[in-house]
Scaffold this active site. Structure first.
Site, PDB file in Angstrom:
ATOM      1  N   GLU A 126       0.833  -1.208   0.000  1.00 27.41           N
ATOM      2  CA  GLU A 126       0.000   0.000   0.000  1.00 27.41           C
ATOM      3  C   GLU A 126       0.863   1.251   0.000  1.00 27.41           C
ATOM      4  OE1 GLU A 126      -3.030   2.442   2.888  1.00 27.41           O
ATOM      5  OE2 GLU A 126      -3.049   0.247   3.061  1.00 27.41           O
ATOM      6  N   SER A 136      -0.547  -6.366   7.488  1.00 22.21           N
ATOM      7  CA  SER A 136      -0.235  -5.259   8.385  1.00 22.21           C
ATOM      8  C   SER A 136      -1.307  -5.087   9.460  1.00 22.21           C
ATOM      9  CB  SER A 136      -0.095  -3.956   7.589  1.00 22.21           C
ATOM     10  OG  SER A 136       0.117  -2.858   8.451  1.00 22.21           O
ATOM     11  N   ASN A 137      -2.573  -5.112   9.060  1.00 23.43           N
ATOM     12  CA  ASN A 137      -3.613  -4.872  10.064  1.00 23.43           C
ATOM     13  C   ASN A 137      -3.667  -6.007  11.081  1.00 23.43           C
ATOM     14  OD1 ASN A 137      -6.316  -6.615   9.605  1.00 23.43           O
ATOM     15  ND2 ASN A 137      -5.398  -6.229   7.606  1.00 23.43           N
ATOM     16  N   SER A 156      -8.277  -9.493   6.449  1.00 22.40           N
ATOM     17  CA  SER A 156      -8.172 -10.361   5.271  1.00 22.40           C
ATOM     18  C   SER A 156      -8.278 -11.840   5.622  1.00 22.40           C
ATOM     19  CB  SER A 156      -6.847 -10.091   4.540  1.00 22.40           C
ATOM     20  OG  SER A 156      -5.751 -10.155   5.427  1.00 22.40           O
TER      21      SER A 156
END
Length: 326
Positions: free
Chosen positions: A138, A236-237, A280
Site C-alpha cells: 500500500e 499489516s492490520n 483479510s
C-alpha cells in the site's frame, strides 16, 4: 463449529471479538477475482496477493487465478489482469496500457481515497508526509502516485524529529490505512507539534475496519490470559492487532495463520482466551481455531461486540456492466 460436551476437559472461556475478519474492501477484492473468473474464465492474472491471506490466495488459485508479482509475468492477450486491494503505483497501469493488457482495479476505495488526497496536495504545491511502513504494497502504491521525492515516508516519532523542510508552512500528511490507531496518533501529534501549519486529512485515513477491530481487541485483551489474532504474518492490520492486544494488557498475544500453528505449550494451560481476525482472514479459519480448542477444552464462547459494520463497496463498473449484460 463444534462444542465439546461437559467432560473432564479443563474449562476455557473464549471471547470472540466482533467485528473481526473480512472488511468491505477485502470482500470486494475477492469478489472481483471470482466474478472475473465467472465472466472471462480462467486464467485470470492477479498482480500481487489480492489480499494478504494464504488461505484466500490458495482458494482463488484453485479456481483458476494466477498470482504474479510484476506485469512482465502476464502474457499478452485478453486474459484479465487484476490489481490487488493494496493499490499500485501509477507506473503499473501505464505499463499495462502500453502493453494493451486488459486490467481490472480491485484497489480498496479507502486506499484510493488516500491516493486522491496525496494528488490534491501535490497539485496545490504541498510537500506530503506519508505515515506508513516501508516496503508495504500500500505504501509503495501511494508513494508511486506522484513523482519521486514528492512524498516523504515516516514510520516513527524519531523519524518525525529528523525531518527538515525548506518551507515548513506548506506541508500535509496522509497515512497508510492499516496502521495502529494509537501509534499513528503519537506520530500525528509529533507532526502537528513540529509543524503547526501542516494540513491534516479531513477524514481519518486509517480505515474503519482497522479501527473497529483494534477497539474490540482493546476491550477484550485486559480480561483474558491470552489472545489469538487469526491472520497472515504479512498482513499489516493483523500484525497491529496482536501488538494492540499486548499493549492493552494481555501478555500472551500471538498472530496465527491457522489452527495448525497453535503452540499448545503456550496455550495449553489457560482459562480464558480472546480471538479476533485480521481484515483479510476468512471466518472459516476462526472456526477451525475454536474447534482446535474444543478438542482440548470444555469451551464456553461469548461474543464481545463493539460496533456493527454495514459498509459495502460495489464492484468496479466494468464488472457490474458485464455481469448485467451476461
Amino acid at each position: 463449529m463444534t462444542r465439546s460436551p461437559t467432560s473432564q476437559k479443563p474449562k476455557l472461556r473464549i471471547i470472540l471479538c466482533a467485528p473481526r475478519g473480512f472488511c468491505a474492501g477485502v470482500v470486494r477484492a475477492i469478489d472481483v477475482v471470482e466474478r472475473a473468473l465467472q465472466i472471462y474464465g480462467p486464467p485470470v492474472y492477479v498482480r500481487h496477493e489480492i489480499v494478504h491471506n494464504k488461505y484466500v490466495v490458495e482458494s482463488l488459485k484453485a479456481k483458476g487465478a494466477v498470482f504474479i508479482e510484476e506485469l512482465s509475468e502476464a502474457p499478452a492477450g485478453s486474459a484479465p489482469v487484476i490489481f490487488s486491494a493494496h493499490g499500485v503505483a501509477k507506473s503499473v497501469p501505464e505499463e499495462a496500457l502500453a502493453r494493451r493488457l486488459f486490467t481490472i482495479d480491485a484497489t480498496c476505495p479507502l486506499v484510493t481515497k488516500v491516493h486522491r488526497e496525496a494528488q490534491v496536495h501535490f497539485k496545490r504545491g504541498r510537500k506530503i508526509i506519508l505515515i506508513g511502513h516501508a516496503g508495504h504494497p500500500e505504501v509503495i502504491g501511494t508513494m508511486g502516485q506522484l513523482p519521486a521525492g514528492a512524498i516523504v515516508l515516516v514510520s516513527t516519532i524519531e523519524e518525525v524529529a529528523a525531518l527538515t523542510f525548506e518551507d515548513e508552512s506548506n506541508l500535509a500528511y496522509v497515512t497508510q490505512t492499516t496502521l495502529s490507531v494509537d501509534d499513528t496518533r503519537g506520530i500525528v501529534d509529533s507532526l502537528v507539534r513540529r509543524f503547526p501549519k501542516i494540513i491534516v486529512p479531513a477524514l481519518e485515513d486509517i480505515c474503519y475496519a482497522t479501527t473497529n477491530r483494534q477497539e474490540a481487541i482493546k476491550r477484550a485483551a485486559p480480561s483474558v490470559e491470552a489472545v489469538i489474532v487469526v491472520g497472515s504474518p504479512n498482513s499489516s492490520n493483523s500484525q497491529r492487532l496482536a501488538e494492540v492486544a499486548q499493549r492493552a494488557g494481555c501478555k500472551i498475544s500471538r498472530l496465527l495463520p491457522s489452527a495448525s500453528e497453535i503452540d499448545w505449550q503456550m496455550f495449553g494451560a489457560i482459562g480464558s482466551l480472546a480471538i479476533t481476525a485480521g481484515a483479510s482472514a476468512p471466518e472459516i479459519l476462526v472456526e477451525q481455531v475454536i474447534d482446535a480448542f474444543a478438542e482440548r477444552y470444555d469451551i464456553a464462547v461469548e461474543t464481545l461486540t463493539t460496533t456493527d459494520e454495514t459498509v459495502f463497496f460495489p464492484l468496479p463498473r466494468a464488472l457490474r456492466e458485464k455481469a448485467a449484460l451476461g
